[in-house]
Scaffold this motif. Structure first.
Motif, PDB file in Angstrom:
ATOM      1  N   GLN A   1       0.845  -1.431  -0.105  1.00  0.00           N
ATOM      2  CA  GLN A   1      -0.014  -0.227   0.056  1.00  0.00           C
ATOM      3  C   GLN A   1       0.701   1.434   0.007  1.00  0.00           C
TER       4      GLN A   1
ATOM      5  N   ASP B   1       0.038   5.985   3.488  1.00  0.00           N
ATOM      6  CA  ASP B   1      -1.097   5.604   4.028  1.00  0.00           C
ATOM      7  C   ASP B   1      -0.362   4.662   5.227  1.00  0.00           C
TER       8      ASP B   1
ATOM      9  N   ALA C   1      -0.910   5.485   9.039  1.00  0.00           N
ATOM     10  CA  ALA C   1      -1.691   4.022  10.894  1.00  0.00           C
ATOM     11  C   ALA C   1      -0.461   3.746  11.127  1.00  0.00           C
TER      12      ALA C   1
END
Length: 879
Positions: free
Chosen positions: A168, A172, A176
């Motif tokens: 990903q 992101d 996270a």
């Protein structure tokens, strides 16, 4: 527990005696004593409800756990304590259980007396009467907060790892990761900045909790020694903990920015790849000044590891399987194994889980057969503790290892308490066995880590101090003593700089292994930090034993380490000391060895020195000089005096050399010799240099404003000022701030500056100054061993002939020949030559005949305060 389907909850009611009598009528055979013992021994907190689910009795553990009396929990009172987010799920689960009569189990959070919420797990099952109707409900509640917190943390880590494995977007993943860290660090707002080594800057990675304006402002932050928390962490490759941004000098350029966004503290750690490259920084911000706890630092380290994995984008199947196995193992709860024994300690009954875990048949475990599953090393202690409990009736609490069905051993904790009759005699023993293997291994690992260096496996500083104290306390008689060797690796920094920290780590491990190979089993070898090691020699006869060990170590380290086709120097400098008498402290013995090591390094590396009393006296003199220097800097006692330099060809003034003096409030003007050790101290040497520059540039500005031409002013620079790679920038900034032209300044350095450990910084600084118009002079020329190579490597505009050669011009033919040779060298290289220490007219005449460019000395003028310079310049008539 009773649930009203229409309104959700019935109002709480007090437990009545009739409720308890009803319970006894439902099952009159309940043995209150057995019930109480079972409740007391279980880690789970028991409760009892009637057929409608209303609580009629709770165990004593509730009051101890949540801090509320049991009366507030009966009926439906406990429902008011359930976390609102968990209540609907708990309601539904209980409704279904009451409707079907089936057991239920649910995890939820419950509020304690201090207002905090803790995770727990409640289970219940129905007891039916002869007709099959539900008579009452048995229930237990267990505190699972620590396990649940660990599970949620591991789940969060697993989610980040899954994002990395799935490829990903990096932003992101990092976002996270920041949110995961913020969940573990209460009050923190976390960020990840990415290192751009090509441009020496940090780029925005992720910071979901920080203001967008702040993130934009720090995007592109330049790294360096004074660059906030993150920029400095990258530069130093180490953690930078700023507990108060409002007062920390590292944050001076960004202080207003941070404070305007309510950021008051920032802890930053560099993210380092497995190959040793700095990939970025992980930081946590707080809205109040804060110092991190050990737990918070450990949590940051865990996040740091994930950040490195995310930035490297490397995950192989083996690492994934290991992570998943670790996750499953960490969240698994091993239930307790219950057992009972008769008053004599013979096992009467044990849970089938014992048999499943150990592979022992039930019949074989009864009586004393269970002891056959114990680890042989734990058998004597366990039986001794069990016998003591049987004899005294005291509770049992013992740790031991049990053999599992697959033949491996695991750690368990066994606890037991006696059930007594009315006369106090033991009727039966009730016990539990709890798997504590993971906790035990963690404790042992932490215990080892607390006393050992993780790189070399040697004793660390803490264990070293303990062992040294033990050795001094354990000396057997007046003819025996304790010896101590302390040593430094001579070239670790150069190896790190040249070959990388992996090579440096390999050298440290090899050095440790060689020390092990020459030390006796009774000796303690320790790594005290960095490249510093020590060997404790207990029960020796005297200095001879210390010297022999030092010689053995020096000989063992002569052979270089061969690694990847490279030869790494293992040589070391050693200092030694021997305890005298019975009252010597560890600190005193180590201080003596440190003094001897310092003498070893200053007198030539790769050697050994034994402590002698004169070393202490020299150390005290140095400490006294440093103390005076600190006071001189703090009290603004440092002042420049100016000695003129004269052009022999014309007799005109060329400029002045600024010489350091300091003004003692009682003793008047003092020479720099008394504070000379301060010039080699990085902090003090830099502070003194900055004070001198400030005074000199202010004086030059004043003379220029008065229309006075004083030529070039030369300032002397110590090696300490070059040890930070920003000397040129500081000087040029000072010149610009004072509006002093660079042509007015000359920087004088000695050959010792070139030979210091930061020679590459010196070269860069001199070239930067030269490019701006500052001239460079090489002082005390001819007294070193590499002067000609220095003229080739460094930008040198002038060389200064040392006064020892000038003083012998009249009487020593060799000195005269050296002066002529140096003058010829300067002419051929196009370098200006200055003769120092000219004290007589005859010396000046000889130098003039030799075509010397410039001279200075008492014959032309003594060093004078700044206030005397204007009159000296205006009254100068030449020579």
């Amino acid at each position: 527990m009773h649930w009203n389907e229409d309104v959700g909850l019935a109002s709480a009611r007090e437990t009545s005696r009739e409720d308890l009598l009803l319970t006894q009528r439902i099952n009159p055979s309940i043995d209150d004593s057995l019930y109480q013992y079972a409740f007391a021994l279980s880690r789970q907190i028991p409760w009892l409800a009637d057929s409608d689910g209303k609580v009629v009795q709770v165990g004593p553990g509730w009051a101890e756990w949540i801090g509320l009396p049991p009366e507030q929990l009966v009926d439906n009172g406990w429902v008011k304590l359930v976390h609102p987010d968990d209540l609907p799920r708990l309601l539904q689960s209980r409704r279904e259980s009451l409707a079907s009569g089936s057991p239920y189990q649910c995890e939820y959070r419950i509020r304690t007396a201090d207002g905090a919420f803790r995770w727990c797990r409640s289970s219940s099952a129905a007891r039916r009467d002869d007709t099959g109707a539900i008579a009452f409900w048995y229930g237990t509640t267990e505190d699972i907060h620590d396990r649940k917190e660990a599970e949620l943390t591991l789940q969060g880590q697993a989610r980040v790892l899954e994002m990395v494995a799935a490829g990903q977007a990096l932003g992101d993943i990092l976002a996270a990761l920041c949110r995961l860290a913020e969940a573990q660090l209460p009050g923190a707002r976390c960020s990840v900045l990415l290192h751009d080594p090509e441009h020496g800057r940090l780029r925005h990675g992720a910071a979901p909790g920080l203001p967008a304006a702040y993130n934009a402002a720090v995007d592109g932050l330049r790294t360096g020694p004074v660059a906030g928390s993150c920029g400095t962490a990258v530069h130093t490759r180490s953690s930078v903990i700023v507990t108060d941004i409002a007062s920390d000098p590292l944050w001076a350029p960004w202080r207003e920015l941070a404070l305007s966004h309510h950021l008051r503290a920032c802890w930053s750690k560099p993210i380092v790849s497995r190959s040793g490259d700095v990939l970025g920084t992980f930081a946590s911000y707080y809205d109040e000044p804060r110092t991190p706890t050990c737990d918070e630092m450990e949590r940051m380290e865990a996040v740091l590891h994930l950040a490195a994995l995310a930035l490297e984008r490397q995950r192989d199947d083996a690492a994934l399987r290991e992570s998943e196995a670790h996750h499953r193992h960490s969240v698994e709860l091993n239930p307790q194994i219950s057992w009972t024994a008769d008053p004599q300690g013979n096992l009467l009954d044990v849970s089938s889980r014992w048999c499943d875990r150990t592979g022992t048949a039930m019949d074989d475990a009864l009586g004393s057969g269970w002891t056959r599953s114990l680890h042989p090393d734990d058998l004597p202690l366990t039986l001794d503790r069990w016998s003591r409990s049987l004899a005294t009736g005291q509770e049992l609490d013992v740790d031991y290892r049990l053999r599992m069905a697959d033949g491996t051993y695991r750690w368990f904790r066994s606890r037991a308490a006696a059930r007594r009759a009315g006369d106090g005699t033991v009727i039966r023993w009730y016990g539990t066995v709890e798997d504590i293997h993971d906790r035990k291994l963690t404790e042992e690992t932490l215990r080892w880590a607390a006393h050992h260096d993780d790189l070399t496996g040697l004793a660390n500083r803490r264990l070293f101090r303990e062992r040294l104290q033990q050795a001094l306390d354990g000396t057997s008689g007046p003819s025996r003593a304790t010896g101590l060797l302390v040593m430094d690796l001579d070239h670790l920094k150069q190896i790190n700089d040249r070959f990388g920290h992996d090579a440096g780590d390999a050298l440290l491990k090899e050095f440790a292994q060689r020390l092990r190979s020459v030390a006796d089993s009774a000796d303690t070898i320790a790594r005290l930090g960095g490249d510093e090691f020590a060997v404790i020699l207990p029960e020796i006869a005297g200095e001879g034993d210390v010297t022999r060990m030092a010689d053995t170590i020096l000989a063992r380290m002569q052979e270089p380490l061969k690694r990847d086709g490279k030869l790494l120097d293992c040589r070391t400098s050693i200092g030694g000391a021997v305890s005298v008498g019975t009252g010597m402290s560890p600190e005193e013995l180590q201080k003596q060895a440190d003094l001897a090591l310092y003498r070893s390094k200053t007198s030539g590396r790769g050697s050994f020195r034994m402590f002698v009393a004169t070393m202490r006296e020299e150390s005290q003199r140095t400490a006294s000089a440093l103390d005076v220097a600190v006071r001189a800097v703090a009290s603004d006692w440092i002042v420049p005096f100016y000695q003129p330099k004269v052009m022999l060809a014309t007799g005109a003034l060329s400029g002045f050399e600024a010489l350091l003096r300091w003004h003692h409030p009682d003793g008047g003007i003092q020479s720099p010799e008394m504070i000379a050790p301060a010039f080699n101290d990085t902090e003090l040497g830099t502070a003194i240099g900055e004070r001198m520059r400030s005074c000199i540039f202010r004086d030059i500005r004043g003379w220029l404003d008065a229309g006075l031409d004083v030529g070039r002013i030369a300032i002397n620079v110590s090696a300490a000022e070059f040890r930070r790679d920003n000397y040129a920038e500081r000087v040029l900034d000072d010149l610009r701030r004072m509006e002093v032209p660079a042509r007015c300044l000359e920087v004088e350095v000695t050959e010792s500056v070139f030979l210091d450990s930061g020679a590459e910084y010196v070269e860069r600084a001199l070239r930067a100054l030269c490019a701006e118009g500052v001239t460079i002079a090489l002082d005390d020329f001819g007294t070193g061993y590499a002067s000609l190579s220095h003229l080739k490597r460094f930008p040198v505009d002038a060389i200064k002939i040392d006064r020892t050669f000038v003083g012998g011009l009249e009487t020593d033919a060799d000195d005269a020949a050296i002066v002529r040779a140096l003058l010829s060298l300067g002419r051929n290289l196009g370098i200006e030559v200055v003769a120092e220490g000219v004290e007589t007219a005859f010396q000046a005449t000889l130098l003039q005949r030799m075509s010397c460019d410039l001279v200075q000395g008492y014959h032309f003028g003594r060093p004078m305060p700044a206030g005397n310079v204007p009159h000296f310049v205006t009254s100068w008539v030449g020579v």
